[in-house]
Write an enzyme that holds these catalytic residues in place. Sequence first.
Site, PDB file in Angstrom:
ATOM      1  N   ARG A 155       0.818  -1.211   0.000  1.00 53.25           N
ATOM      2  CA  ARG A 155       0.000   0.000   0.000  1.00 53.25           C
ATOM      3  C   ARG A 155       0.854   1.265   0.000  1.00 53.25           C
ATOM      4  O   ARG A 155       0.469   2.293   0.542  1.00 53.25           O
ATOM      5  CB  ARG A 155      -0.954   0.031   1.195  1.00 53.25           C
ATOM      6  CG  ARG A 155      -2.083  -0.983   1.098  1.00 53.25           C
ATOM      7  CD  ARG A 155      -3.097  -0.773   2.206  1.00 53.25           C
ATOM      8  NE  ARG A 155      -4.037  -1.881   2.266  1.00 53.25           N
ATOM      9  CZ  ARG A 155      -4.706  -2.217   3.350  1.00 53.25           C
ATOM     10  NH1 ARG A 155      -4.537  -1.534   4.480  1.00 53.25           N
ATOM     11  NH2 ARG A 155      -5.545  -3.219   3.328  1.00 53.25           N
TER      12      ARG A 155
ATOM     13  N   ARG B 130      -3.253   6.258  -0.007  1.00 53.92           N
ATOM     14  CA  ARG B 130      -3.825   7.327   0.793  1.00 53.92           C
ATOM     15  C   ARG B 130      -2.841   8.106   1.650  1.00 53.92           C
ATOM     16  O   ARG B 130      -3.146   9.203   2.095  1.00 53.92           O
ATOM     17  CB  ARG B 130      -4.925   6.738   1.682  1.00 53.92           C
ATOM     18  CG  ARG B 130      -6.102   6.212   0.878  1.00 53.92           C
ATOM     19  CD  ARG B 130      -7.041   5.389   1.732  1.00 53.92           C
ATOM     20  NE  ARG B 130      -6.409   4.168   2.199  1.00 53.92           N
ATOM     21  CZ  ARG B 130      -6.978   3.300   3.038  1.00 53.92           C
ATOM     22  NH1 ARG B 130      -8.189   3.556   3.502  1.00 53.92           N
ATOM     23  NH2 ARG B 130      -6.353   2.210   3.404  1.00 53.92           N
TER      24      ARG B 130
ATOM     25  N   ARG C 234      -6.684  11.723  -7.050  1.00 53.89           N
ATOM     26  CA  ARG C 234      -7.902  10.922  -6.985  1.00 53.89           C
ATOM     27  C   ARG C 234      -9.176  11.740  -6.811  1.00 53.89           C
ATOM     28  O   ARG C 234     -10.287  11.178  -6.838  1.00 53.89           O
ATOM     29  CB  ARG C 234      -7.796   9.940  -5.805  1.00 53.89           C
ATOM     30  CG  ARG C 234      -7.118   8.595  -6.096  1.00 53.89           C
ATOM     31  CD  ARG C 234      -7.980   7.648  -6.896  1.00 53.89           C
ATOM     32  NE  ARG C 234      -9.356   7.604  -6.418  1.00 53.89           N
ATOM     33  CZ  ARG C 234      -9.753   6.938  -5.335  1.00 53.89           C
ATOM     34  NH1 ARG C 234      -8.887   6.252  -4.613  1.00 53.89           N
ATOM     35  NH2 ARG C 234     -11.022   6.949  -4.983  1.00 53.89           N
TER      36      ARG C 234
ATOM     37  N   ASP D 120      -6.906  -3.078  -7.126  1.00 52.45           N
ATOM     38  CA  ASP D 120      -7.704  -3.533  -5.990  1.00 52.45           C
ATOM     39  C   ASP D 120      -7.989  -5.010  -6.178  1.00 52.45           C
ATOM     40  O   ASP D 120      -8.091  -5.496  -7.325  1.00 52.45           O
ATOM     41  CB  ASP D 120      -9.026  -2.751  -5.910  1.00 52.45           C
ATOM     42  CG  ASP D 120      -9.786  -3.049  -4.624  1.00 52.45           C
ATOM     43  OD1 ASP D 120      -9.587  -2.319  -3.642  1.00 52.45           O
ATOM     44  OD2 ASP D 120     -10.559  -4.032  -4.600  1.00 52.45           O
TER      45      ASP D 120
ATOM     46  N   TYR E 214     -15.187 -11.921  -0.270  1.00 52.40           N
ATOM     47  CA  TYR E 214     -15.957 -10.739  -0.652  1.00 52.40           C
ATOM     48  C   TYR E 214     -17.262 -11.140  -1.355  1.00 52.40           C
ATOM     49  O   TYR E 214     -18.316 -10.548  -1.131  1.00 52.40           O
ATOM     50  CB  TYR E 214     -15.133  -9.834  -1.562  1.00 52.40           C
ATOM     51  CG  TYR E 214     -14.067  -9.048  -0.842  1.00 52.40           C
ATOM     52  CD1 TYR E 214     -14.410  -8.116   0.139  1.00 52.40           C
ATOM     53  CD2 TYR E 214     -12.723  -9.213  -1.128  1.00 52.40           C
ATOM     54  CE1 TYR E 214     -13.439  -7.389   0.807  1.00 52.40           C
ATOM     55  CE2 TYR E 214     -11.738  -8.488  -0.461  1.00 52.40           C
ATOM     56  CZ  TYR E 214     -12.112  -7.583   0.507  1.00 52.40           C
ATOM     57  OH  TYR E 214     -11.146  -6.868   1.171  1.00 52.40           O
TER      58      TYR E 214
END
Length: 352
Positions: free
Chosen positions: A37, A41, A50, A86, A161
Amino acid sequence: MPLDPAHPTLAEGYTPPALVRAYRGERPDTAPVWFMRQAGRSLPEYRELRVGTDMLDACLDPALASEITLQPVRRHGVDAGIFFSDIVIPVRLAGVDVRIVAGRGPVLEHPVRTAADVRALPPLDPAALAPIREAVALTVASLGATPLIGFAGAPYTLASYLVEGGPSKEQLKTRALMHSDPETWAALLTWCAGITGAFLAAQIEAGASAGQLFDSWAGSLSLADYTAHVAPFSALALEPVRELGVPLVHFGVGTGELLAAMRDISVDALGVDWRLPLDEAVRRVGTGVTLQGNIDPALLQAPWPVLEAHIRDVLERGRAARAHVVNLGHGVPPDTDPTVLTRIVEFVHANG
């Protein structure tokens, strides 16, 4: 099938970078370092880029995905890029309705819980992978000698998921399906293995120098369940990738008890999370595999002397492995100060 002769790792004069050598079992003069990651962010330039763009749409915009992948390489000087994507992107590309909900993660309006649900899952059209191939090619062209690592989710995490309808820490519905309807479970995991394997293979074929399979939720499993009901499908996912000849890495969160079984799906390196010291991981899996990890992400918030002492300990314990790629024991938290990551890279390059 083998890699195309135009693949960057087959170019005349190609010298494997430190990361690739470490994955293959050599010990470079300095331990290579990258962060899970690392593109995301924690970077202000990422947040700016973004604005107004949905997460999954960003992953499928070749120019945008490439730029996001490159940002941490420029800023931190890490030894590899990790392809920005992702875990559910292959699901989206196959035509399943999945979206990212802020503060929650991937969500499906119609979970997959029955044999009929599994039969209704669409096949992945290879043509749908075109934006992935384009993004990788753009990225590799900009990275130069810095290698790119391909990214894909393991079948169990994709299945979680799909069955849960969104993120779940315990995967209760997923594990119930595993035991109550083994045939449907096998069909679902086979579908997941097919799409995520094709997704990762496309990245390698387009220029990535290694691939990592992420099993975010495997830590909810017992060793017996993982070995019997999950590992064969992770191995299946890697079949089309393994024949391409690049090093493969497997990482799971909370998987200290599963490491030997994860090794046995024939990978070159294992990611270890922060819970298990690397020398203990070596005791469990032996010296036939490279280890990756495992700085505690929580300590990125600690004063530098505390973090430095921890990094030194990780480096020392990593010497027990045949080779060591420095990383976090999980992903970069979004509130991390980026300058801390840059300082870690500089410290590892000077002391690793």
